[in-house]
Design a protein around this motif. Structure first.
Motif, mmCIF file in Angstrom:
data_model
loop_
_atom_site.group_PDB
_atom_site.id
_atom_site.type_symbol
_atom_site.label_atom_id
_atom_site.label_comp_id
_atom_site.label_asym_id
_atom_site.label_seq_id
_atom_site.Cartn_x
_atom_site.Cartn_y
_atom_site.Cartn_z
ATOM 1 N N VAL A 1 0.812 -1.220 0.000
ATOM 2 C CA VAL A 1 0.000 0.000 0.000
ATOM 3 C C VAL A 1 0.845 1.270 0.000
ATOM 4 C CG1 VAL A 1 -1.838 -1.220 1.204
ATOM 5 C CG2 VAL A 1 -0.251 0.206 2.511
ATOM 6 N N LYS A 2 2.153 1.147 0.087
ATOM 7 C CA LYS A 2 3.024 2.328 0.110
ATOM 8 C C LYS A 2 2.801 3.184 -1.133
ATOM 9 C CE LYS A 2 6.899 0.760 2.955
ATOM 10 N NZ LYS A 2 8.301 0.293 2.966
ATOM 11 N N GLY A 3 2.687 4.471 -0.899
ATOM 12 C CA GLY A 3 2.485 5.391 -2.003
ATOM 13 C C GLY A 3 1.035 5.545 -2.424
ATOM 14 N N ARG A 4 0.165 4.693 -1.901
ATOM 15 C CA ARG A 4 -1.261 4.774 -2.244
ATOM 16 C C ARG A 4 -2.126 5.096 -1.030
ATOM 17 N NH1 ARG A 4 -3.927 0.463 -3.957
ATOM 18 N NH2 ARG A 4 -2.654 -1.055 -2.816
ATOM 19 N N PHE A 5 -1.755 4.576 0.126
ATOM 20 C CA PHE A 5 -2.539 4.773 1.341
ATOM 21 C C PHE A 5 -1.789 5.743 2.271
ATOM 22 C CE2 PHE A 5 -4.971 0.453 1.513
ATOM 23 C CZ PHE A 5 -5.387 0.646 0.203
ATOM 24 N N THR A 6 -2.556 6.523 3.015
ATOM 25 C CA THR A 6 -1.978 7.447 3.980
ATOM 26 C C THR A 6 -2.756 7.368 5.282
ATOM 27 O OG1 THR A 6 -1.349 8.972 2.202
ATOM 28 C CG2 THR A 6 -1.325 9.828 4.454
ATOM 29 N N ILE A 7 -2.039 7.127 6.372
ATOM 30 C CA ILE A 7 -2.663 7.115 7.686
ATOM 31 C C ILE A 7 -2.378 8.449 8.365
ATOM 32 C CG2 ILE A 7 -0.662 6.074 8.847
ATOM 33 C CD1 ILE A 7 -2.679 4.534 10.625
ATOM 34 N N SER A 8 -3.372 8.936 9.103
ATOM 35 C CA SER A 8 -3.197 10.174 9.847
ATOM 36 C C SER A 8 -4.042 10.092 11.107
ATOM 37 C CB SER A 8 -3.598 11.386 9.008
ATOM 38 O OG SER A 8 -4.964 11.315 8.639
ATOM 39 N N ARG A 9 -3.808 11.048 12.011
ATOM 40 C CA ARG A 9 -4.559 11.022 13.260
ATOM 41 C C ARG A 9 -4.941 12.430 13.671
ATOM 42 N NH1 ARG A 9 0.147 12.753 14.501
ATOM 43 N NH2 ARG A 9 0.957 13.133 16.600
ATOM 44 N N ASP A 10 -5.998 12.492 14.450
ATOM 45 C CA ASP A 10 -6.436 13.743 15.067
ATOM 46 C C ASP A 10 -6.550 13.443 16.548
ATOM 47 O OD1 ASP A 10 -7.852 15.891 16.151
ATOM 48 O OD2 ASP A 10 -8.939 16.242 14.304
ATOM 49 N N ASN A 11 -5.523 13.834 17.295
ATOM 50 C CA ASN A 11 -5.495 13.496 18.722
ATOM 51 C C ASN A 11 -6.655 14.118 19.480
ATOM 52 O OD1 ASN A 11 -2.794 13.061 17.596
ATOM 53 N ND2 ASN A 11 -2.218 12.589 19.704
ATOM 54 N N ALA A 12 -7.044 15.314 19.094
ATOM 55 C CA ALA A 12 -8.123 15.997 19.795
ATOM 56 C C ALA A 12 -9.448 15.246 19.665
ATOM 57 C CB ALA A 12 -8.279 17.417 19.274
ATOM 58 N N LYS A 13 -9.599 14.554 18.533
ATOM 59 C CA LYS A 13 -10.833 13.806 18.281
ATOM 60 C C LYS A 13 -10.671 12.321 18.563
ATOM 61 C CE LYS A 13 -12.608 16.919 14.707
ATOM 62 N NZ LYS A 13 -13.081 17.034 13.303
ATOM 63 N N ASN A 14 -9.465 11.923 18.988
ATOM 64 C CA ASN A 14 -9.192 10.492 19.220
ATOM 65 C C ASN A 14 -9.577 9.658 18.010
ATOM 66 O OD1 ASN A 14 -8.160 10.751 21.858
ATOM 67 N ND2 ASN A 14 -10.235 10.888 22.677
ATOM 68 N N THR A 15 -9.207 10.155 16.841
ATOM 69 C CA THR A 15 -9.611 9.517 15.598
ATOM 70 C C THR A 15 -8.408 9.317 14.689
ATOM 71 O OG1 THR A 15 -11.834 10.472 15.711
ATOM 72 C CG2 THR A 15 -11.091 9.726 13.560
ATOM 73 N N VAL A 16 -8.374 8.186 14.038
ATOM 74 C CA VAL A 16 -7.346 7.898 13.042
ATOM 75 C C VAL A 16 -8.043 7.701 11.696
ATOM 76 C CG1 VAL A 16 -7.330 5.407 13.432
ATOM 77 C CG2 VAL A 16 -5.301 6.520 12.523
ATOM 78 N N TYR A 17 -7.369 8.122 10.649
ATOM 79 C CA TYR A 17 -7.931 8.069 9.303
ATOM 80 C C TYR A 17 -7.051 7.230 8.391
ATOM 81 C CZ TYR A 17 -10.343 12.152 11.173
ATOM 82 O OH TYR A 17 -11.072 13.002 11.961
ATOM 83 N N LEU A 18 -7.673 6.623 7.403
ATOM 84 C CA LEU A 18 -6.924 5.916 6.370
ATOM 85 C C LEU A 18 -7.423 6.416 5.021
ATOM 86 C CD1 LEU A 18 -4.867 3.802 5.523
ATOM 87 C CD2 LEU A 18 -6.708 2.099 5.549
ATOM 88 N N GLN A 19 -6.596 7.217 4.366
ATOM 89 C CA GLN A 19 -6.907 7.699 3.026
ATOM 90 C C GLN A 19 -6.371 6.687 2.026
ATOM 91 O OE1 GLN A 19 -8.659 10.458 1.956
ATOM 92 N NE2 GLN A 19 -8.435 9.597 -0.101
ATOM 93 N N MET A 20 -7.252 6.136 1.226
ATOM 94 C CA MET A 20 -6.873 5.103 0.267
ATOM 95 C C MET A 20 -7.094 5.633 -1.147
ATOM 96 S SD MET A 20 -8.461 1.730 2.141
ATOM 97 C CE MET A 20 -10.157 2.281 1.957
#
Length: 120
Positions: free
Chosen positions: A64-83
């Motif tokens: 998935v390298k180069g296609r997927f991106t993980i990120s987080r929002d600590n204030a919202k206790n949420t993690v995202y996966l952009q695919m």
């Protein structure tokens, strides 16, 4: 205990994009890292990506390298996966996970999973 709830799965054509979200609740202060795993029909669950909660350090599976991106929002206790640039072989149930020990191998908490289907 930590509860994880995923959202954002669905059906998309090859080459398209989806964004998954995972909201954590409960004893979120105990989380060191969060990540995403996936399981395709007839296959074992596999690691996709992870991010450390404090430093934001990321790791990715080669597939998935180069296609997927993980990120987080600590204030919202949420993690995202952009695919992006999704392929039919990305079709799977995607699970959010969290672990307490930064260098531990065990993932302590799991979400219920969300289906991602990529049509050719």
């Amino acid at each position: 205990q930590v509860q994880l709830v995923e959202s954002g799965g669905g059906l998309v054509q090859a080459g398209g994009s989806l964004r998954l979200s995972c909201a954590a609740s409960g004893r979120t202060f105990s989380i060191s890292s969060m990540g995403w795993f996936r399981q395709a029909p007839g296959k074992e669950r596999e690691f996709v990506t992870a991010i450390t909660w404090s430093g934001g350090n990321t790791t990715y599976a080669d597939s998935v390298k180069g296609r997927f991106t993980i990120s987080r929002d600590n204030a919202k206790n949420t993690v995202y996966l952009q695919m992006d640039s999704l392929k039919p072989e990305d079709t799977a149930v995607y699970y959010c996970a969290a672990k307490r020990e930064l260098k531990g191998v065990r993932w302590n908490y799991w979400g219920q999973g969300t289906q991602v289907t990529v049509s050719s």
